[in-house]
Design an enzyme around this catalytic site. Structure first.
Site, PDB file in Angstrom:
ATOM      1  N   HIS A  81       0.698  -1.283  -0.112  1.00  0.00           N
ATOM      2  CA  HIS A  81      -0.006   0.050  -0.058  1.00  0.00           C
ATOM      3  C   HIS A  81       0.835   1.365  -0.187  1.00  0.00           C
ATOM      4  O   HIS A  81       2.281   1.172   0.180  1.00  0.00           O
ATOM      5  CB  HIS A  81      -0.844   0.102   1.326  1.00  0.00           C
ATOM      6  CG  HIS A  81      -1.790  -1.039   1.492  1.00  0.00           C
ATOM      7  ND1 HIS A  81      -1.662  -1.815   2.417  1.00  0.00           N
ATOM      8  CD2 HIS A  81      -2.725  -1.659   0.606  1.00  0.00           C
ATOM      9  CE1 HIS A  81      -2.594  -2.748   2.470  1.00  0.00           C
ATOM     10  NE2 HIS A  81      -3.068  -2.394   1.237  1.00  0.00           N
ATOM     11  N   HIS A  83       1.016   4.561   1.962  1.00  0.00           N
ATOM     12  CA  HIS A  83       0.822   5.158   3.385  1.00  0.00           C
ATOM     13  C   HIS A  83       0.913   6.709   3.314  1.00  0.00           C
ATOM     14  O   HIS A  83       1.717   7.434   2.568  1.00  0.00           O
ATOM     15  CB  HIS A  83       1.367   4.446   4.515  1.00  0.00           C
ATOM     16  CG  HIS A  83       1.047   3.340   4.760  1.00  0.00           C
ATOM     17  ND1 HIS A  83       0.098   2.910   5.867  1.00  0.00           N
ATOM     18  CD2 HIS A  83       0.665   2.283   4.013  1.00  0.00           C
ATOM     19  CE1 HIS A  83      -0.286   1.588   5.877  1.00  0.00           C
ATOM     20  NE2 HIS A  83       0.082   1.260   4.624  1.00  0.00           N
ATOM     21  N   HIS A  99      -3.446   4.552   5.508  1.00  0.00           N
ATOM     22  CA  HIS A  99      -3.370   4.558   3.965  1.00  0.00           C
ATOM     23  C   HIS A  99      -3.371   5.891   3.438  1.00  0.00           C
ATOM     24  O   HIS A  99      -4.372   6.508   3.910  1.00  0.00           O
ATOM     25  CB  HIS A  99      -4.434   3.656   3.232  1.00  0.00           C
ATOM     26  CG  HIS A  99      -4.341   2.157   3.579  1.00  0.00           C
ATOM     27  ND1 HIS A  99      -4.880   1.218   2.893  1.00  0.00           N
ATOM     28  CD2 HIS A  99      -3.531   1.399   4.165  1.00  0.00           C
ATOM     29  CE1 HIS A  99      -4.466  -0.030   3.038  1.00  0.00           C
ATOM     30  NE2 HIS A  99      -3.613   0.267   3.974  1.00  0.00           N
ATOM     31  N   HIS A 107     -11.697   1.405   1.566  1.00  0.00           N
ATOM     32  CA  HIS A 107     -10.920   0.606   1.301  1.00  0.00           C
ATOM     33  C   HIS A 107     -11.290  -0.517   0.213  1.00  0.00           C
ATOM     34  O   HIS A 107     -12.382  -0.871   0.479  1.00  0.00           O
ATOM     35  CB  HIS A 107     -10.115  -0.083   2.490  1.00  0.00           C
ATOM     36  CG  HIS A 107      -9.117  -1.023   2.288  1.00  0.00           C
ATOM     37  ND1 HIS A 107      -7.873  -0.533   1.543  1.00  0.00           N
ATOM     38  CD2 HIS A 107      -9.323  -2.276   2.076  1.00  0.00           C
ATOM     39  CE1 HIS A 107      -7.179  -1.989   1.088  1.00  0.00           C
ATOM     40  NE2 HIS A 107      -7.879  -3.081   1.664  1.00  0.00           N
ATOM     41  N   HIS A 116      -9.293   3.395  -2.756  1.00  0.00           N
ATOM     42  CA  HIS A 116      -8.632   4.618  -2.633  1.00  0.00           C
ATOM     43  C   HIS A 116      -7.282   4.627  -3.286  1.00  0.00           C
ATOM     44  O   HIS A 116      -6.770   3.418  -3.750  1.00  0.00           O
ATOM     45  CB  HIS A 116      -8.654   5.204  -1.310  1.00  0.00           C
ATOM     46  CG  HIS A 116      -8.025   4.079  -0.100  1.00  0.00           C
ATOM     47  ND1 HIS A 116      -6.772   3.831  -0.263  1.00  0.00           N
ATOM     48  CD2 HIS A 116      -8.644   3.420   0.711  1.00  0.00           C
ATOM     49  CE1 HIS A 116      -6.438   3.368   0.809  1.00  0.00           C
ATOM     50  NE2 HIS A 116      -7.469   2.708   1.598  1.00  0.00           N
ATOM     51  N   ASP A 119      -4.519   2.078  -2.045  1.00  0.00           N
ATOM     52  CA  ASP A 119      -4.676   0.661  -2.290  1.00  0.00           C
ATOM     53  C   ASP A 119      -3.854   0.196  -3.710  1.00  0.00           C
ATOM     54  O   ASP A 119      -4.441   0.457  -4.728  1.00  0.00           O
ATOM     55  CB  ASP A 119      -6.189   0.226  -2.608  1.00  0.00           C
ATOM     56  CG  ASP A 119      -7.250   0.598  -1.516  1.00  0.00           C
ATOM     57  OD1 ASP A 119      -6.500   0.383  -0.284  1.00  0.00           O
ATOM     58  OD2 ASP A 119      -8.346   0.927  -1.577  1.00  0.00           O
ATOM     59  N   HIS A 159       3.057  -5.514   4.002  1.00  0.00           N
ATOM     60  CA  HIS A 159       2.370  -6.195   4.991  1.00  0.00           C
ATOM     61  C   HIS A 159       2.625  -7.646   4.861  1.00  0.00           C
ATOM     62  O   HIS A 159       3.081  -8.324   4.111  1.00  0.00           O
ATOM     63  CB  HIS A 159       0.990  -5.950   5.135  1.00  0.00           C
ATOM     64  CG  HIS A 159       0.420  -4.536   5.271  1.00  0.00           C
ATOM     65  ND1 HIS A 159       0.260  -4.000   6.680  1.00  0.00           N
ATOM     66  CD2 HIS A 159       0.312  -3.719   4.387  1.00  0.00           C
ATOM     67  CE1 HIS A 159      -0.189  -2.815   6.613  1.00  0.00           C
ATOM     68  NE2 HIS A 159      -0.181  -2.627   5.275  1.00  0.00           N
ATOM     69  N   ARG A 176       3.207  -4.557   9.534  1.00  0.00           N
ATOM     70  CA  ARG A 176       3.929  -3.778   8.622  1.00  0.00           C
ATOM     71  C   ARG A 176       5.545  -4.221   8.609  1.00  0.00           C
ATOM     72  O   ARG A 176       6.099  -4.199   9.621  1.00  0.00           O
ATOM     73  CB  ARG A 176       4.053  -2.251   8.852  1.00  0.00           C
ATOM     74  CG  ARG A 176       2.628  -1.962   8.845  1.00  0.00           C
ATOM     75  CD  ARG A 176       2.595  -0.346   9.385  1.00  0.00           C
ATOM     76  NE  ARG A 176       1.295  -0.038   9.553  1.00  0.00           N
ATOM     77  CZ  ARG A 176       0.791   1.308   9.459  1.00  0.00           C
ATOM     78  NH1 ARG A 176       1.747   2.305   9.302  1.00  0.00           N
ATOM     79  NH2 ARG A 176      -0.436   1.898   9.543  1.00  0.00           N
TER      80      ARG A 176
END
Length: 188
Positions: A81, A83, A99, A107, A116, A119, A159, A176
């Site tokens: 993702h 962030h 995010h 999401h 979004h 993503d 992740h 993470r």
């Protein structure tokens, strides 16, 4: 007096028509060409993992292409993702914030509304412990003035688990395990 006012009013127009620009140029036929821009996120391990890699971005003709190659992952799916904060200082990567979601969308899965702009999806990792991902979009830019599109100063997070594409607000992807700040790059 009217002539002076009219002349002053035309000054901004004359300067805005200047054809020299650091961000664009024209070809021999007068077609506007956009300057290519590049960015990179060097992924460092977080949460005690062995994750490393590079995520590169190239913007050309209004499209940004992302290419990710991440190593040190367990076989299976791992969420990736964008962030909101380009800060990877925390050992667990949480300094990168949530995010990146400047338009406050739900999401989801990239390309299948609702989703979004942070993503990206999942890296698929084989027995070699390497995950790759490529995509191209006009939803991002590198260093433009549109805060809803500019990826510079954000972070890439990898992740431990897969994004389920439905849990709010982040896909229930687990800890993470990798983080890299997205910065402009002169050479790709």
């Amino acid at each position: 007096m009217k002539k002076i006012i009219l002349s002053i009013a035309l000054i901004p127009f004359l300067f805005s028509c200047d054809s020299s620009s650091s961000e664009s140029d024209t070809d021999d036929e007068g077609i506007l060409l956009m300057e290519e821009r590049n960015a990179v996120a060097v992924i460092d391990a977080k949460s005690g993992s062995m994750t490393s890699g590079t995520v590169s971005f190239e913007e050309k003709d209004g499209e940004v292409e992302i290419d990710a190659e991440i190593k040190g992952l367990s076989p299976g799916s791992h969420a990736i993702h964008i962030h909101e904060n380009g800060d990877c200082s925390a050992d667990d990567g949480k300094s990168a914030g949530g995010h990146w979601n400047p338009t406050n969308r739900a999401h989801g899965k990239w390309g299948m509304p609702p989703f979004h702009v942070g993503d990206i999806g999942n890296l698929e990792v084989g027995e070699d412990s390497v995950g790759t991902l490529s995509l191209e979009t006009d939803k991002w830019c590198i260093g433009c003035e549109d805060a809803n599109k500019n990826i510079l100063g954000k972070a890439i997070i990898i992740h431990e688990g897969p994004d389920d594409f439905s849990s709010q607000p982040s896909g229930a992807a687990g800890p993470r395990i990798g983080c890299g700040e997205i910065v402009e790059s002169s050479v790709m």
